[in-house]
Design an enzyme around this catalytic site. Structure first.
Site, PDB file in Angstrom:
ATOM      1  N   ARG A  12      10.741-121.036  55.505  1.00 40.45           N
ATOM      2  CA  ARG A  12       9.463-121.615  55.067  1.00 40.45           C
ATOM      3  C   ARG A  12       9.084-122.709  56.036  1.00 40.45           C
ATOM      4  NH1 ARG A  12      11.977-124.231  50.035  1.00 40.45           N
ATOM      5  NH2 ARG A  12      13.575-124.372  51.636  1.00 40.45           N
ATOM      6  N   GLU A  13       7.817-122.786  56.429  1.00 34.92           N
ATOM      7  CA  GLU A  13       7.392-123.911  57.246  1.00 34.92           C
ATOM      8  C   GLU A  13       7.562-125.185  56.422  1.00 34.92           C
ATOM      9  OE1 GLU A  13       3.621-123.194  59.189  1.00 34.92           O
ATOM     10  OE2 GLU A  13       4.327-121.239  59.849  1.00 34.92           O
ATOM     11  N   GLY A  23      -3.405-123.474  41.478  1.00 33.25           N
ATOM     12  CA  GLY A  23      -4.319-124.306  42.253  1.00 33.25           C
ATOM     13  C   GLY A  23      -5.147-123.454  43.178  1.00 33.25           C
ATOM     14  N   THR A  41       2.747-111.454  64.864  1.00 32.80           N
ATOM     15  CA  THR A  41       2.230-110.152  64.402  1.00 32.80           C
ATOM     16  C   THR A  41       1.048-110.427  63.479  1.00 32.80           C
ATOM     17  OG1 THR A  41       3.896-110.213  62.645  1.00 32.80           O
ATOM     18  CG2 THR A  41       4.405-108.855  64.559  1.00 32.80           C
ATOM     19  N   ARG A  77      -3.354-121.964  59.908  1.00 34.03           N
ATOM     20  CA  ARG A  77      -3.709-120.543  59.846  1.00 34.03           C
ATOM     21  C   ARG A  77      -4.082-120.177  58.406  1.00 34.03           C
ATOM     22  NH1 ARG A  77       1.367-118.021  63.091  1.00 34.03           N
ATOM     23  NH2 ARG A  77       2.381-119.747  62.023  1.00 34.03           N
ATOM     24  N   CYS A 133       1.493-116.266  56.984  1.00 36.46           N
ATOM     25  CA  CYS A 133       2.409-115.227  56.491  1.00 36.46           C
ATOM     26  C   CYS A 133       1.911-114.488  55.261  1.00 36.46           C
ATOM     27  CB  CYS A 133       3.779-115.836  56.234  1.00 36.46           C
ATOM     28  SG  CYS A 133       4.586-116.368  57.763  1.00 36.46           S
TER      29      CYS A 133
HETATM   30  N1  LIG Z   1       5.961-119.104  60.734  1.00 35.50           N
HETATM   31  C1  LIG Z   1       6.816-118.759  59.789  1.00 35.50           C
HETATM   32  O1  LIG Z   1       7.094-119.510  58.862  1.00 35.50           O
HETATM   33  C2  LIG Z   1       7.481-117.398  59.810  1.00 35.50           C
HETATM   34  C3  LIG Z   1       8.567-117.158  58.967  1.00 35.50           C
HETATM   35  C4  LIG Z   1       9.150-115.890  58.956  1.00 35.50           C
HETATM   36  C5  LIG Z   1       8.636-114.881  59.759  1.00 35.50           C
HETATM   37  N2  LIG Z   1       7.569-115.150  60.556  1.00 35.50           N
HETATM   38  C6  LIG Z   1       7.094-114.067  61.432  1.00 35.50           C
HETATM   39  O2  LIG Z   1       7.546-114.402  62.736  1.00 35.50           O
HETATM   40  C7  LIG Z   1       6.610-113.988  63.727  1.00 35.50           C
HETATM   41  C8  LIG Z   1       6.185-115.191  64.559  1.00 35.50           C
HETATM   42  O3  LIG Z   1       5.503-116.099  63.729  1.00 35.50           O
HETATM   43  P1  LIG Z   1       5.162-117.578  64.207  1.00 35.50           P
HETATM   44  O4  LIG Z   1       4.605-118.262  63.029  1.00 35.50           O
HETATM   45  O5  LIG Z   1       6.327-118.180  64.913  1.00 35.50           O
HETATM   46  O6  LIG Z   1       3.994-117.268  65.279  1.00 35.50           O
HETATM   47  P2  LIG Z   1       3.470-118.213  66.435  1.00 35.50           P
HETATM   48  O7  LIG Z   1       2.122-117.718  66.788  1.00 35.50           O
HETATM   49  O8  LIG Z   1       3.664-119.647  66.069  1.00 35.50           O
HETATM   50  O9  LIG Z   1       4.474-117.919  67.647  1.00 35.50           O
HETATM   51  C9  LIG Z   1       4.499-116.738  68.374  1.00 35.50           C
HETATM   52  C10 LIG Z   1       4.821-117.079  69.829  1.00 35.50           C
HETATM   53  O10 LIG Z   1       5.060-115.874  70.552  1.00 35.50           O
HETATM   54  C11 LIG Z   1       4.505-116.035  71.848  1.00 35.50           C
HETATM   55  N3  LIG Z   1       4.333-114.707  72.466  1.00 35.50           N
HETATM   56  C12 LIG Z   1       3.369-113.777  72.207  1.00 35.50           C
HETATM   57  N4  LIG Z   1       3.583-112.683  72.964  1.00 35.50           N
HETATM   58  C13 LIG Z   1       4.696-112.916  73.718  1.00 35.50           C
HETATM   59  C14 LIG Z   1       5.426-112.170  74.679  1.00 35.50           C
HETATM   60  N5  LIG Z   1       5.053-110.961  75.036  1.00 35.50           N
HETATM   61  N6  LIG Z   1       6.508-112.741  75.246  1.00 35.50           N
HETATM   62  C15 LIG Z   1       6.895-113.984  74.896  1.00 35.50           C
HETATM   63  N7  LIG Z   1       6.248-114.743  73.990  1.00 35.50           N
HETATM   64  C16 LIG Z   1       5.169-114.218  73.408  1.00 35.50           C
HETATM   65  C17 LIG Z   1       3.229-116.803  71.617  1.00 35.50           C
HETATM   66  O11 LIG Z   1       2.765-117.415  72.804  1.00 35.50           O
HETATM   67  C18 LIG Z   1       3.684-117.806  70.554  1.00 35.50           C
HETATM   68  O12 LIG Z   1       4.192-118.982  71.125  1.00 35.50           O
HETATM   69  C19 LIG Z   1       5.475-113.315  62.937  1.00 35.50           C
HETATM   70  O13 LIG Z   1       5.752-111.942  62.861  1.00 35.50           O
HETATM   71  C20 LIG Z   1       5.580-113.945  61.565  1.00 35.50           C
HETATM   72  O14 LIG Z   1       5.037-113.114  60.561  1.00 35.50           O
HETATM   73  C21 LIG Z   1       6.994-116.378  60.626  1.00 35.50           C
HETATM   74  O1  LIG Z   2       3.723-122.319  43.667  1.00 34.49           O
HETATM   75  C1  LIG Z   2       3.157-122.214  44.759  1.00 34.49           C
HETATM   76  C2  LIG Z   2       3.847-122.104  45.980  1.00 34.49           C
HETATM   77  C3  LIG Z   2       3.131-121.970  47.157  1.00 34.49           C
HETATM   78  N1  LIG Z   2       1.764-121.962  47.133  1.00 34.49           N
HETATM   79  C4  LIG Z   2       1.012-121.781  48.398  1.00 34.49           C
HETATM   80  O2  LIG Z   2       1.509-120.626  49.042  1.00 34.49           O
HETATM   81  C5  LIG Z   2       1.385-120.746  50.453  1.00 34.49           C
HETATM   82  C6  LIG Z   2       2.676-120.360  51.122  1.00 34.49           C
HETATM   83  O3  LIG Z   2       3.676-121.296  50.828  1.00 34.49           O
HETATM   84  P1  LIG Z   2       5.179-121.085  51.329  1.00 34.49           P
HETATM   85  O4  LIG Z   2       5.616-119.733  50.950  1.00 34.49           O
HETATM   86  O5  LIG Z   2       5.980-122.241  50.905  1.00 34.49           O
HETATM   87  O6  LIG Z   2       4.960-121.198  52.908  1.00 34.49           O
HETATM   88  P2  LIG Z   2       5.296-120.296  54.174  1.00 34.49           P
HETATM   89  O7  LIG Z   2       5.854-121.224  55.177  1.00 34.49           O
HETATM   90  O8  LIG Z   2       4.066-119.501  54.493  1.00 34.49           O
HETATM   91  O9  LIG Z   2       6.484-119.306  53.767  1.00 34.49           O
HETATM   92  C7  LIG Z   2       6.294-117.970  53.304  1.00 34.49           C
HETATM   93  O10 LIG Z   2       6.075-117.083  54.387  1.00 34.49           O
HETATM   94  C8  LIG Z   2       7.134-117.088  55.377  1.00 34.49           C
HETATM   95  C9  LIG Z   2       6.695-116.183  56.507  1.00 34.49           C
HETATM   96  O11 LIG Z   2       6.847-114.841  56.204  1.00 34.49           O
HETATM   97  C10 LIG Z   2       8.419-116.624  54.710  1.00 34.49           C
HETATM   98  O12 LIG Z   2       9.461-116.607  55.691  1.00 34.49           O
HETATM   99  C11 LIG Z   2       8.765-117.550  53.557  1.00 34.49           C
HETATM  100  O13 LIG Z   2       9.941-117.105  52.901  1.00 34.49           O
HETATM  101  C12 LIG Z   2       7.590-117.566  52.580  1.00 34.49           C
HETATM  102  O14 LIG Z   2       7.837-118.501  51.523  1.00 34.49           O
HETATM  103  C13 LIG Z   2       0.916-122.175  50.700  1.00 34.49           C
HETATM  104  O15 LIG Z   2      -0.473-122.151  50.980  1.00 34.49           O
HETATM  105  C14 LIG Z   2       1.198-122.892  49.409  1.00 34.49           C
HETATM  106  O16 LIG Z   2       0.297-123.946  49.182  1.00 34.49           O
HETATM  107  C15 LIG Z   2       1.080-122.064  45.936  1.00 34.49           C
HETATM  108  O17 LIG Z   2      -0.149-122.040  45.895  1.00 34.49           O
HETATM  109  N2  LIG Z   2       1.798-122.190  44.768  1.00 34.49           N
END
Ligand SMILES: NC(=O)c1ccc[n+]([C@@H]2O[C@H](COP(=O)([O-])OP(=O)(O)OC[C@H]3O[C@@H](n4cnc5c(N)ncnc54)[C@H](O)[C@@H]3O)[C@@H](O)[C@H]2O)c1
Ligand SMILES: O=c1ccn([C@@H]2O[C@H](COP(=O)(O)OP(=O)(O)O[C@H]3O[C@H](CO)[C@@H](O)[C@H](O)[C@H]3O)[C@@H](O)[C@H]2O)c(=O)[nH]1
Length: 445
Positions: free
Chosen positions: A162-163, A264, A93, A341, A271
């Site tokens: 969290r990634e 920093g 999204t 990203r 996200c």
């Molecule tokens: N990455 C994170 O840490 C994280 C954590 C929590 C929530 N989210 C949320 O989860 C969602 C996905 O994030 P992401 O980081 O995994 O994105 P991403 O881009 O890595 O993955 C999305 C996947 O969905 C696929 N896709 C798109 N349209 C599709 C369809 N119609 N049918 C099947 N597959 C389809 C894409 O090809 C892609 O592989 C977002 O809404 C994001 O905000 C992400």
């Molecule tokens: O004290 C801090 C902590 C984080 N960051 C930065 O903040 C960003 C996001 O970090 P983090 O939140 O650990 O990474 P994400 O994997 O993007 O996770 C966030 O976004 C996800 C997608 O929505 C949620 O699921 C998680 O709970 C939320 O932490 C990064 O650029 C970090 O470098 C800082 O600058 N200072």
């Protein structure tokens, strides 16, 4: 009979979720529109870097020696529809081009592709991060398109992983939040999450809107905490104070805590930046825009970090980038990830390059992604090689590898020993002792 689960969208969230569902003991089918990603996953390989995910996939992907065979992948929505009792929607999204709002077209397309094949009662569970109100709209869309009608029910179960920690966060999250309209939906999700629930993970059931909002509120809070400390860094810089000492002192107040208080270069990634903007846009649509005007400030403080870092680098180049060599350590938006990203590191690198410097980037895991997105930057296979002949070294993503760098060894290859620490984690004294000028955002020079 155990539940069969489909996971729609196998990116950072979906691939991890699918593997975790297999680890919980379910039969799982992952669906994606990207055939290359599906081929990679089917081969038992992870299309991105996420610690521990590779092992979990190999443990479960069908067709690999010693695997449970519980996890398979497909590009066919019909196959997923036929297979699953529960369908998790994990598609992207992103921010809409030129706007703050979220692009819901991928979620809509995922529902539109699945629904016409749903001929028996199922539960569709949204996990993507969406604007509040989406679940209600999607529930109607689903029931209207599915031959089984309202037998295709929707629940909303936002994801907080969290990634870099995706596997552990998925297997043992801090909490599980479920927006559900029926006891049946709640019961099914309690069955899906039986293992973490048994391990003591809180399971909260709400209406759709509250579940959607828990997600955006959590990310807004985290972003606000980071921008708060970065605003303090701006004041520290003006007053000659040290933001790292300030945050260490604040952290000792248990009501404040030290997490997400690292100052920093600020936040990036797929996200936090897009989620706070989508939240502001949605609040505006709802007539509640005033409630979130502070998020505008959170966003601007965050973006100012990047321009301040460019300025600081220019100062270190005695006012001009032309003909200067800059080494950038870090490309991923955070350590332990290959995700670029909205990466603050690459944003700074690209700005400096645009202003006439020759920028060479090194990152332990994000080089391939960075090269694809920023082909104009130069890349080196190690920190040492990136630093060769550099007038300034910029430390922009705090990989452990960079903390372990030897200042003397790096000092031997650079043109000038000037270091800018964009993440405030390197040992300033050790670098200064090796003859480096150490500068950081929000700290005295
Ligand atoms: N990455 C994170 O840490 C994280 C954590 C929590 C929530 N989210 C949320 O989860 C969602 C996905 O994030 P992401 O980081 O995994 O994105 P991403 O881009 O890595 O993955 C999305 C996947 O969905 C696929 N896709 C798109 N349209 C599709 C369809 N119609 N049918 C099947 N597959 C389809 C894409 O090809 C892609 O592989 C977002 O809404 C994001 O905000 C992400
Ligand atoms: O004290 C801090 C902590 C984080 N960051 C930065 O903040 C960003 C996001 O970090 P983090 O939140 O650990 O990474 P994400 O994997 O993007 O996770 C966030 O976004 C996800 C997608 O929505 C949620 O699921 C998680 O709970 C939320 O932490 C990064 O650029 C970090 O470098 C800082 O600058 N200072």
């Amino acid at each position: 009979m155990t539940l069969r689960i489909s996971v729609i969208g196998t990116g950072y969230l979906g691939a991890t979720h699918a593997a975790a569902m297999a680890e919980f003991g379910f039969e799982v089918l992952g669906l994606d529109i990207d055939p290359e990603k599906i081929a990679t996953l089917t081969a038992g390989k992870v299309p991105m870097y996420e610690p521990g995910l590779s092992e979990l996939l190999l443990k479960h992907v069908a067709g690999h020696e010693g695997s449970t065979g519980r996890l398979r992948f497909t590009t066919s929505p019909q196959e997923a529809a036929d297979f699953g009792d529960v369908h998790f929607v994990c598609v992207n999204t992103p921010q809409r081009k030129g706007e703050f709002a979220a692009d819901m077209s991928y979620v809509d397309a995922a529902i539109d592709a699945l629904a016409p094949h749903l001929t028996r009662p199922v539960l569709v569970v949204g996990k993507s991060t969406v604007p509040v109100g989406s679940a209600g709209r999607l529930a109607e869309r689903l029931a209207a398109l599915a031959p089984v009608g309202e037998g295709a029910e929707l629940a909303w179960n936002p994801e907080f992983l969290r990634e870099g920690f995706a596997v552990q966060d998925t297997l043992r999250p801090d909490r599980i939040v479920v927006g559900a309209r029926s006891e049946h939906a709640e019961r099914l999700l309690r069955e899906v999450y039986a293992e973490p629930i048994a391990a003591g993970v809180p399971f909260l059931v709400t209406d759709y809107a509250t579940a959607e909002l828990v997600k955006t509120a959590a990310n807004s809070f985290l972003a606000t905490k980071i921008s708060f400390i970065n605003a303090m860094a701006e004041v520290c810089e003006a007053a000659g104070a040290d933001v790292t000492q300030l945050s260490a002192a604040l952290a000792l107040d248990e009501r404040i805590g030290g997490k997400f208080l690292n100052s920093g270069l600020g936040f990036g990634g797929g996200c936090l930046p897009k989620d706070i903007r989508a939240f502001m846009a949605r609040a505006g649509e709802l007539g509640a825009d005033q409630a979130l005007t502070f998020l505008r400030e959170v966003d601007s403080i965050n973006m100012r970090r990047r321009s301040r870092m460019v300025e600081l680098a220019r100062e270190q180049c005695d006012g001009g980038f032309l003909g200067r060599r800059i080494a950038v350590l870090g490309a991923a938006f955070k350590p332990n990830s290959d995700d670029i990203r909205d990466s603050p590191a690459l944003n700074v690198a690209a700005q400096i390059q645009l202003q006439g410097a020759q920028v060479t980037v090194y990152d332990p895991k994000a080089m391939d992604n960075a090269r694809k997105m920023f082909p104009g930057l130069a890349y080196a296979p190690s920190a040492l090689e990136a630093a060769e002949g550099a007038h300034v070294v910029l430390h922009l993503t705090e990989w452990q590898e960079f903390r372990a760098l030897d200042p003397a060894e790096l000092g031997a290859v650079v043109a000038e020993r000037r270091l800018l620490d964009g993440r405030n984690v390197l040992d300033a004294e050790a670098w200064r002792a090796a003859g480096w000028t150490y500068r950081a955002l929000g700290r005295p020079s």
